[in-house]
Design a protein around this motif. Structure first.
Motif, PDB file in Angstrom:
ATOM      1  N   GLN A 102       0.834  -1.192   0.000  1.00 41.63           N
ATOM      2  CA  GLN A 102       0.000   0.000   0.000  1.00 41.63           C
ATOM      3  C   GLN A 102       0.874   1.249   0.000  1.00 41.63           C
ATOM      4  OE1 GLN A 102      -2.323   0.716   3.599  1.00 41.63           O
ATOM      5  NE2 GLN A 102      -1.252  -0.896   4.698  1.00 41.63           N
ATOM      6  N   ASP A 103       0.577   2.146  -0.941  1.00 43.18           N
ATOM      7  CA  ASP A 103       1.226   3.454  -1.033  1.00 43.18           C
ATOM      8  C   ASP A 103       0.217   4.520  -0.641  1.00 43.18           C
ATOM      9  OD1 ASP A 103       3.225   1.952  -2.157  1.00 43.18           O
ATOM     10  OD2 ASP A 103       3.400   3.154  -3.989  1.00 43.18           O
ATOM     11  N   TRP A 104       0.665   5.499   0.135  1.00 42.36           N
ATOM     12  CA  TRP A 104      -0.187   6.619   0.524  1.00 42.36           C
ATOM     13  C   TRP A 104       0.418   7.903  -0.022  1.00 42.36           C
ATOM     14  CZ3 TRP A 104      -4.788   6.036   3.263  1.00 42.36           C
ATOM     15  CH2 TRP A 104      -5.034   4.754   3.770  1.00 42.36           C
ATOM     16  N   LEU A 105      -0.367   8.642  -0.819  1.00 46.26           N
ATOM     17  CA  LEU A 105       0.108   9.875  -1.439  1.00 46.26           C
ATOM     18  C   LEU A 105      -0.771  11.040  -1.012  1.00 46.26           C
ATOM     19  CD1 LEU A 105       1.335   7.593  -3.291  1.00 46.26           C
ATOM     20  CD2 LEU A 105       1.259   9.275  -5.130  1.00 46.26           C
ATOM     21  N   TYR A 106      -0.127  12.142  -0.631  1.00 37.92           N
ATOM     22  CA  TYR A 106      -0.844  13.313  -0.129  1.00 37.92           C
ATOM     23  C   TYR A 106      -1.284  14.213  -1.280  1.00 37.92           C
ATOM     24  CZ  TYR A 106      -1.916  17.380   2.802  1.00 37.92           C
ATOM     25  OH  TYR A 106      -2.548  18.427   3.442  1.00 37.92           O
ATOM     26  N   GLU A 107      -2.576  14.546  -1.285  1.00 46.22           N
ATOM     27  CA  GLU A 107      -3.177  15.436  -2.285  1.00 46.22           C
ATOM     28  C   GLU A 107      -2.806  15.001  -3.701  1.00 46.22           C
ATOM     29  OE1 GLU A 107      -2.280  19.498  -1.199  1.00 46.22           O
ATOM     30  OE2 GLU A 107      -3.718  19.470   0.461  1.00 46.22           O
ATOM     31  N   ASN A 108      -2.905  13.700  -3.929  1.00 44.22           N
ATOM     32  CA  ASN A 108      -2.574  13.103  -5.223  1.00 44.22           C
ATOM     33  C   ASN A 108      -3.734  13.270  -6.206  1.00 44.22           C
ATOM     34  OD1 ASN A 108      -1.383  11.304  -7.201  1.00 44.22           O
ATOM     35  ND2 ASN A 108      -2.830   9.767  -6.456  1.00 44.22           N
ATOM     36  N   THR A 109      -3.431  13.731  -7.412  1.00 42.60           N
ATOM     37  CA  THR A 109      -4.479  13.955  -8.413  1.00 42.60           C
ATOM     38  C   THR A 109      -4.505  12.883  -9.497  1.00 42.60           C
ATOM     39  OG1 THR A 109      -2.993  15.384  -9.694  1.00 42.60           O
ATOM     40  CG2 THR A 109      -4.450  16.462  -8.094  1.00 42.60           C
ATOM     41  N   ASP A 110      -3.476  12.017  -9.549  1.00 40.26           N
ATOM     42  CA  ASP A 110      -3.373  11.032 -10.628  1.00 40.26           C
ATOM     43  C   ASP A 110      -3.719   9.643 -10.113  1.00 40.26           C
ATOM     44  OD1 ASP A 110      -2.390  12.929 -12.569  1.00 40.26           O
ATOM     45  OD2 ASP A 110      -0.492  12.892 -11.472  1.00 40.26           O
ATOM     46  N   LEU A 111      -4.856   9.111 -10.549  1.00 41.51           N
ATOM     47  CA  LEU A 111      -5.319   7.804 -10.091  1.00 41.51           C
ATOM     48  C   LEU A 111      -5.554   6.864 -11.261  1.00 41.51           C
ATOM     49  CD1 LEU A 111      -6.113   9.702  -7.610  1.00 41.51           C
ATOM     50  CD2 LEU A 111      -7.866   8.006  -7.112  1.00 41.51           C
ATOM     51  N   TYR A 112      -5.342   5.571 -10.999  1.00 40.73           N
ATOM     52  CA  TYR A 112      -5.751   4.513 -11.924  1.00 40.73           C
ATOM     53  C   TYR A 112      -6.916   3.772 -11.274  1.00 40.73           C
ATOM     54  CZ  TYR A 112      -2.006   5.036 -15.324  1.00 40.73           C
ATOM     55  OH  TYR A 112      -1.195   5.513 -16.325  1.00 40.73           O
ATOM     56  N   THR A 113      -8.109   3.966 -11.801  1.00 41.20           N
ATOM     57  CA  THR A 113      -9.299   3.343 -11.219  1.00 41.20           C
ATOM     58  C   THR A 113      -9.684   2.110 -12.028  1.00 41.20           C
ATOM     59  OG1 THR A 113     -10.795   4.749 -12.512  1.00 41.20           O
ATOM     60  CG2 THR A 113     -10.115   5.561 -10.362  1.00 41.20           C
ATOM     61  N   TYR A 114     -10.030   1.042 -11.319  1.00 47.84           N
ATOM     62  CA  TYR A 114     -10.350  -0.204 -11.999  1.00 47.84           C
ATOM     63  C   TYR A 114     -11.659  -0.083 -12.764  1.00 47.84           C
ATOM     64  CZ  TYR A 114     -10.786  -5.168 -12.953  1.00 47.84           C
ATOM     65  OH  TYR A 114     -10.899  -6.382 -13.588  1.00 47.84           O
ATOM     66  N   ASP A 115     -11.679  -0.689 -13.960  1.00 45.14           N
ATOM     67  CA  ASP A 115     -12.890  -0.701 -14.788  1.00 45.14           C
ATOM     68  C   ASP A 115     -13.467  -2.115 -14.792  1.00 45.14           C
ATOM     69  OD1 ASP A 115     -14.914  -0.179 -16.572  1.00 45.14           O
ATOM     70  OD2 ASP A 115     -13.606  -0.151 -18.340  1.00 45.14           O
ATOM     71  N   VAL A 116     -12.883  -2.996 -15.607  1.00 45.61           N
ATOM     72  CA  VAL A 116     -13.343  -4.380 -15.699  1.00 45.61           C
ATOM     73  C   VAL A 116     -12.345  -5.148 -16.562  1.00 45.61           C
ATOM     74  CG1 VAL A 116     -14.752  -4.066 -17.797  1.00 45.61           C
ATOM     75  CG2 VAL A 116     -15.422  -5.799 -16.112  1.00 45.61           C
ATOM     76  N   ASN A 117     -12.304  -6.473 -16.364  1.00 38.93           N
ATOM     77  CA  ASN A 117     -11.495  -7.340 -17.226  1.00 38.93           C
ATOM     78  C   ASN A 117     -10.036  -6.888 -17.343  1.00 38.93           C
ATOM     79  OD1 ASN A 117     -13.827  -8.867 -17.728  1.00 38.93           O
ATOM     80  ND2 ASN A 117     -14.372  -7.615 -19.500  1.00 38.93           N
ATOM     81  N   ASN A 118      -9.410  -6.646 -16.202  1.00 36.15           N
ATOM     82  CA  ASN A 118      -7.990  -6.276 -16.159  1.00 36.15           C
ATOM     83  C   ASN A 118      -7.701  -4.938 -16.844  1.00 36.15           C
ATOM     84  OD1 ASN A 118      -6.867  -8.261 -14.567  1.00 36.15           O
ATOM     85  ND2 ASN A 118      -5.411  -8.942 -16.112  1.00 36.15           N
ATOM     86  N   LYS A 119      -8.667  -4.025 -16.771  1.00 39.70           N
ATOM     87  CA  LYS A 119      -8.477  -2.701 -17.359  1.00 39.70           C
ATOM     88  C   LYS A 119      -8.610  -1.630 -16.272  1.00 39.70           C
ATOM     89  CE  LYS A 119     -10.461  -4.065 -21.829  1.00 39.70           C
ATOM     90  NZ  LYS A 119     -11.580  -3.826 -22.790  1.00 39.70           N
ATOM     91  N   TRP A 120      -7.697  -0.669 -16.303  1.00 43.75           N
ATOM     92  CA  TRP A 120      -7.712   0.457 -15.374  1.00 43.75           C
ATOM     93  C   TRP A 120      -7.782   1.752 -16.172  1.00 43.75           C
ATOM     94  CZ3 TRP A 120      -5.402  -4.069 -14.471  1.00 43.75           C
ATOM     95  CH2 TRP A 120      -5.523  -4.637 -13.194  1.00 43.75           C
ATOM     96  N   LYS A 121      -8.605   2.679 -15.709  1.00 41.47           N
ATOM     97  CA  LYS A 121      -8.722   3.981 -16.361  1.00 41.47           C
ATOM     98  C   LYS A 121      -7.865   5.010 -15.634  1.00 41.47           C
ATOM     99  CE  LYS A 121     -13.463   3.398 -18.086  1.00 41.47           C
ATOM    100  NZ  LYS A 121     -14.858   3.944 -18.024  1.00 41.47           N
ATOM    101  N   TYR A 122      -7.108   5.780 -16.407  1.00 44.91           N
ATOM    102  CA  TYR A 122      -6.357   6.877 -15.805  1.00 44.91           C
ATOM    103  C   TYR A 122      -7.315   8.048 -15.572  1.00 44.91           C
ATOM    104  CZ  TYR A 122      -3.488  11.025 -15.385  1.00 44.91           C
ATOM    105  OH  TYR A 122      -2.958  12.210 -14.948  1.00 44.91           O
ATOM    106  N   VAL A 123      -7.338   8.550 -14.353  1.00 44.38           N
ATOM    107  CA  VAL A 123      -8.217   9.651 -13.983  1.00 44.38           C
ATOM    108  C   VAL A 123      -7.381  10.749 -13.333  1.00 44.38           C
ATOM    109  CG1 VAL A 123     -10.175  10.363 -12.551  1.00 44.38           C
ATOM    110  CG2 VAL A 123     -10.172   8.094 -13.618  1.00 44.38           C
ATOM    111  N   GLN A 124      -7.570  11.979 -13.788  1.00 43.31           N
ATOM    112  CA  GLN A 124      -6.894  13.115 -13.156  1.00 43.31           C
ATOM    113  C   GLN A 124      -7.942  13.942 -12.416  1.00 43.31           C
ATOM    114  OE1 GLN A 124      -4.855  16.207 -15.582  1.00 43.31           O
ATOM    115  NE2 GLN A 124      -3.084  15.768 -14.263  1.00 43.31           N
ATOM    116  N   LEU A 125      -7.811  14.018 -11.105  1.00 42.65           N
ATOM    117  CA  LEU A 125      -8.771  14.732 -10.274  1.00 42.65           C
ATOM    118  C   LEU A 125      -8.372  16.199 -10.133  1.00 42.65           C
ATOM    119  CD1 LEU A 125      -9.167  12.103  -7.405  1.00 42.65           C
ATOM    120  CD2 LEU A 125     -10.667  12.437  -9.370  1.00 42.65           C
ATOM    121  N   PRO A 126      -9.346  17.097 -10.001  1.00 36.43           N
ATOM    122  CA  PRO A 126      -9.029  18.501  -9.734  1.00 36.43           C
ATOM    123  C   PRO A 126      -8.338  18.637  -8.378  1.00 36.43           C
ATOM    124  CG  PRO A 126     -11.322  18.238 -10.453  1.00 36.43           C
ATOM    125  CD  PRO A 126     -10.793  16.867 -10.165  1.00 36.43           C
TER     126      PRO A 126
END
Length: 302
Positions: A102-126
């Motif tokens: 487990q990694d913990w990042l402070y005020e991190n805006t870059d996430l890889y969120t799981y979708d389905v079937n071994n696919k992750w979506k890159y998401v950039q949060l405000p």
């Protein structure tokens, strides 16, 4: 009068900055309090089922125990990395298994969120959406992505906790046994206790198909309880990490380079009929930077 007003504004700004810094230090302490040697109990049970199939069979109740060392790997201003190592076998001949990270990042805006079937979506949060928050990034035993989410650590009445809901692949205890659902929507709560910490879970077992609404097949309760014990009981894991940490630093560095591409990620489940961990843990596999780069790239679907 104007000077007084300006002074007051600067004074308030200083006070708020000091409070934010103090809160951040509280957060970091709570996160690092999860490090150490623990007796762990793993308990899971399906609570509700929604299948219309009368032949539906729920997952069996699971109770398991283990000894686990949580190693502090990295501790910087905005990032804390912790590697979990399981210790199995007899006390006089222990065997160490590299577990989740487990990694913990402070005020991190870059996430890889799981979708389905071994696919992750890159998401950039405000930036404003993650102000004061920590994202928890959870990785598989081969340091490939699993799930992640961002939330605020809360410190109330002497207690510290963090809670987030996010999508994830099927848990290891299920993916070889169940094919009737393909996504786990996990509500994860980490809470520091007097004896150690707990990982409390409320999970939805979800059927996800493109262009259709998710269907909740069943719900599950999970509770992993970490009870602190003397660090000497985990010497085998500590020694294993001393011997192997440089190899796994190379693996993490490669994955960091992959994540830095900031694009959607699709991973092959197997290459040469073997999952990634089987390649990386093979005795004949030499963990050089070049070999690690090549094998991980073969698992990235083009």
């Amino acid at each position: 009068m104007k000077r007084v007003a300006i002074f007051s504004v600067f004074s308030l700004a200083f006070v708020f900055a000091a409070m934010a810094q103090n809160k951040k230090e509280q957060d970091k302490k709570a996160i690092k309090d999860m490090c150490g040697c623990y007796e762990v109990s793993f308990d899971f049970a399906e609570t509700f089922e929604y299948s219309k199939d009368t032949a539906y069979v729920p997952s069996k109740v699971k109770h398991d125990k283990g000894l686990e060392w949580v190693q502090l790997v990295d501790d910087t201003a905005d990032k804390i990395v912790m590697q979990h190592l399981l210790i199995v076998g007899k006390p006089d001949s222990p065997h160490v298994i590299k577990h989740w990270r487990q990694d913990w990042l402070y005020e991190n805006t870059d996430l890889y969120t799981y979708d389905v079937n071994n696919k992750w979506k890159y998401v950039q949060l405000p930036k404003e959406d993650v102000k004061g928050q920590w994202s928890q990034k959870v990785f598989q035993v081969d340091d490939s992505p699993r799930y992640e989410g961002s939330a605020t650590w809360v410190h109330v009445d002497g207690k510290s906790s963090w809670e987030n809901t996010t999508d994830a692949p099927l848990p290891r205890r299920e993916y070889t046994k169940r094919s009737d659902y393909n996504v786990t929507v996990r509500t994860n709560k980490h809470a520091i206790t007097n004896e150690g910490w707990i990982h409390d879970q409320d999970n939805n077992k979800v059927i996800r198909k493109e262009g259709q609404e998710d269907i909740v097949l069943a719900q599950e309760k999970g509770l992993n309880t970490y009870k602190k014990v003397d660090d000497t009981r985990c010497l085998a894991a500590q020694n294993w990490w001393k011997e192997n940490h440089q190899d796994w630093a190379l693996v993490r560095a490669k994955w960091d380079a992959v994540f830095a591409r900031k694009s959607n990620l699709h991973l092959n489940a197997k290459v040469d009929d073997k999952p990634l961990y089987a390649h990386l843990f093979a005795k004949e596999f030499v963990k050089s930077e070049d070999n690690i780069d090549k094998i991980i790239e073969t698992f990235i679907a083009k």
